[in-house]
Design a protein around this motif. Structure first.
Motif, PDB file in Angstrom:
ATOM      1  N   CYS A 142       0.992  -1.229  -0.097  1.00 30.98           N
ATOM      2  CA  CYS A 142      -0.404   0.012  -0.441  1.00 30.98           C
ATOM      3  C   CYS A 142       0.974   1.356  -0.230  1.00 30.98           C
ATOM      4  N   CYS A 174       0.582   3.709   3.394  1.00 33.10           N
ATOM      5  CA  CYS A 174       1.176   3.158   4.739  1.00 33.10           C
ATOM      6  C   CYS A 174       2.139   1.950   5.046  1.00 33.10           C
ATOM      7  N   CYS A 199      -6.281  -1.705   0.478  1.00 29.15           N
ATOM      8  CA  CYS A 199      -5.843  -0.903   1.948  1.00 29.15           C
ATOM      9  C   CYS A 199      -5.364   0.166   1.656  1.00 29.15           C
ATOM     10  N   CYS A 250      -7.246   3.792   3.200  1.00 25.18           N
ATOM     11  CA  CYS A 250      -6.144   4.161   3.377  1.00 25.18           C
ATOM     12  C   CYS A 250      -6.488   5.361   3.076  1.00 25.18           C
TER      13      CYS A 250
HETATM   14 ZN   LIG Z   1      -2.819   0.923   3.815  1.00 24.71          ZN
END
Ligand SMILES: [Zn+2]
Length: 58
Positions: free
Chosen positions: A15, A18, A31, A35
């Motif tokens: 990702c 993150c 993800c 995010c």
């Molecule tokens: Zn993420």
């Protein structure tokens, strides 16, 4: 955009927000979308993570 990272001959999908790594692109994509949208990580998604950047940053 999900990043690919090779570790020990295995391709992980990271990702870009993150930087947690997943074994499949689909989960990394989920993800990343989460995010970007919420600014936090979803526990439901991050429990599938197999790679954690060091130092871990949110
Ligand atoms: Zn993420």
């Amino acid at each position: 955009m999900v990043k690919e990272k090779k570790i020990d001959n295995q391709t992980l999908y990271l990702c870009s927000v993150c930087e947690l790594g997943y074994l499949d692109r689909e989960t990394a994509q989920k993800c990343e979308e989460w995010c970007k949208k919420t600014g936090t990580c979803s526990v439901e998604i991050t429990k599938k993570a197999v790679y954690f950047p060091d130092p871990f940053k949110k």
